[in-house]
Design a protein around this motif. Structure first.
Motif, PDB file in Angstrom:
ATOM      1  N   TRP A 173     -14.146  -3.680   8.374  1.00  0.00           N
ATOM      2  CA  TRP A 173     -13.641  -2.321   8.586  1.00  0.00           C
ATOM      3  C   TRP A 173     -14.460  -1.276   7.836  1.00  0.00           C
ATOM      4  O   TRP A 173     -14.664  -1.392   6.618  1.00  0.00           O
ATOM      5  N   ILE A 203      -3.561  -4.866   9.083  1.00  0.00           N
ATOM      6  CA  ILE A 203      -3.743  -3.777   8.110  1.00  0.00           C
ATOM      7  C   ILE A 203      -2.855  -2.606   8.564  1.00  0.00           C
ATOM      8  O   ILE A 203      -1.773  -2.411   8.041  1.00  0.00           O
ATOM      9  N   TRP A 231      -6.371   4.209  -0.052  1.00  0.00           N
ATOM     10  CA  TRP A 231      -5.771   4.625   1.213  1.00  0.00           C
ATOM     11  C   TRP A 231      -6.656   5.609   1.979  1.00  0.00           C
ATOM     12  O   TRP A 231      -7.158   6.531   1.351  1.00  0.00           O
ATOM     13  N   PRO A 232      -6.843   5.511   3.298  1.00  0.00           N
ATOM     14  CA  PRO A 232      -6.268   4.484   4.178  1.00  0.00           C
ATOM     15  C   PRO A 232      -7.164   3.266   4.364  1.00  0.00           C
ATOM     16  O   PRO A 232      -6.928   2.455   5.241  1.00  0.00           O
ATOM     17  N   LYS A 233      -8.189   3.142   3.542  1.00  0.00           N
ATOM     18  CA  LYS A 233      -9.091   1.984   3.684  1.00  0.00           C
ATOM     19  C   LYS A 233      -8.403   0.695   3.239  1.00  0.00           C
ATOM     20  O   LYS A 233      -7.501   0.723   2.405  1.00  0.00           O
ATOM     21  N   PRO A 234      -8.896  -0.453   3.725  1.00  0.00           N
ATOM     22  CA  PRO A 234      -8.478  -1.718   3.112  1.00  0.00           C
ATOM     23  C   PRO A 234      -8.912  -1.739   1.646  1.00  0.00           C
ATOM     24  O   PRO A 234      -9.806  -0.982   1.243  1.00  0.00           O
ATOM     25  N   ARG A 271       0.822  -1.208   0.000  1.00  0.00           N
ATOM     26  CA  ARG A 271       0.000   0.000   0.000  1.00  0.00           C
ATOM     27  C   ARG A 271       0.858   1.260   0.000  1.00  0.00           C
ATOM     28  O   ARG A 271       1.952   1.280   0.575  1.00  0.00           O
ATOM     29  N   ASN A 312      -3.153   0.736   8.411  1.00  0.00           N
ATOM     30  CA  ASN A 312      -2.976   1.957   7.622  1.00  0.00           C
ATOM     31  C   ASN A 312      -3.250   3.203   8.468  1.00  0.00           C
ATOM     32  O   ASN A 312      -2.734   4.271   8.169  1.00  0.00           O
ATOM     33  N   VAL A 313      -4.067   3.056   9.490  1.00  0.00           N
ATOM     34  CA  VAL A 313      -4.431   4.199  10.332  1.00  0.00           C
ATOM     35  C   VAL A 313      -3.623   4.189  11.636  1.00  0.00           C
ATOM     36  O   VAL A 313      -3.044   5.204  12.021  1.00  0.00           O
TER      37      VAL A 313
END
Lengths: 143, 143
Positions: free
Chosen positions: B112, B86, A107-110, A100, B88-89
Motif C-alpha cells: 500500500w 485495512i 492514519w490513514p496509512k497502514p 487504529r 482506513n480509506v
C-alpha cells in the motif's frame, strides 16, 4: 516421531511482550505505544501462510482474530481495526490486529514502516496488559 | 422490511475489475499489474470490520480467503501471500490477498502506498482473469 516443537521467532520475541495463549495462537503485545497492537502466532511449527494451517485451524484462527479484535475494541477507543498477515520479513505465520484511531501517527496509512516504535511506560503497559488479559480471558503465557 | 442491498463502494469499483462471486464475497482483481492482487468484498451491506459479520460469515470468509490464496499460488510463482483487511480509506469491508515475489517493486514492504498502480495490458489481464476464474471456479460477476 515427535512433532516439531513450536518456538517463537526471535524477531517477534524481541518486538513484543507475551499476553497469553488462546487455543491455537500465542497472543503478543507489540512494544509500540503508538497503537494498541496485538500479534497472534498460531503455535504450529513451520507454518508461514494461513493456508499452511488445516481447515479447522484456519477456522479457529478466524475465531481468535475476532476475539482479539473485540478485546482491542473493548480496551481502546478505536475507529478501525487493521487485520493483516504479511510476513515478508519474519516468515513465521503471524497475524497483526491493530487498533487504529483517526488521530494516530500513521492514519490513514497502514502502520508498517511509518514510525519507529515508541516504548510503553512500564505502568501504562502493565495496565493495558491487565485489561487485555481480562478481555481475552487468558493468563500470562509461560514462555 | 427488506435488507439493505449490497453495493460495491465506488472506489473499489474504480480500482478493480470484477472476477466473480463466491458464496459470500465478490472477488475483484486490482487494476495493478505490479502484483497479482485480489480483493474479497463480503456482500453484506454496512459491514466495515470482520467482526461486523456473523460467526458463520466469518468462517466462510476465512474459507474464501484460503480459496483466493490457493488460486493466486496456482497462477503466479509467488514467494509469499499478504492477506489484509485495512479499510482506513474505504470503509466497506474488503480483504486484500496479494501474491508477492522477492523481486517485486515493493518487497519486502507491504504494497500500500509504495508505487502508483501500473495498468495491465488488455491481453495480459484477460489471460490472468481466465486462469483466476478457472482456479476459483467462478464465472463473471454481473455487476
Amino acid at each position: 516421531m515427535a512433532a516439531l516443537p513450536f518456538a517463537l521467532h526471535p524477531q517477534l520475541s524481541h518486538d513484543t511482550t507475551p499476553v497469553g495463549d488462546l487455543a491455537l495462537a500465542r497472543v503478543l503485545l507489540m512494544n509500540d505505544a503508538n497503537y494498541p497492537w496485538l500479534i497472534l502466532v498460531p503455535r504450529r511449527a513451520g507454518a508461514s501462510e494461513i493456508v499452511d494451517l488445516t481447515d479447522d485451524e484456519q477456522a479457529l484462527l478466524m475465531r481468535e482474530i475476532a476475539q482479539a479484535s473485540r478485546a482491542l475494541k473493548a480496551v481502546s477507543a478505536c475507529d478501525k481495526l487493521n487485520v493483516a498477515a504479511i510476513g515478508n520479513v519474519v516468515p513465521q505465520l503471524h497475524v497483526h490486529v491493530v487498533a487504529r484511531r483517526r488521530d494516530d501517527l500513521a492514519w490513514p496509512k497502514p502502520v508498517w514502516g511509518v514510525a519507529p516504535a515508541k516504548p510503553y511506560e512500564a505502568g501504562a503497559r502493565d495496565a493495558l496488559m491487565t485489561r487485555l488479559r481480562d478481555a481475552l480471558g487468558v493468563m500470562l503465557t509461560q514462555p
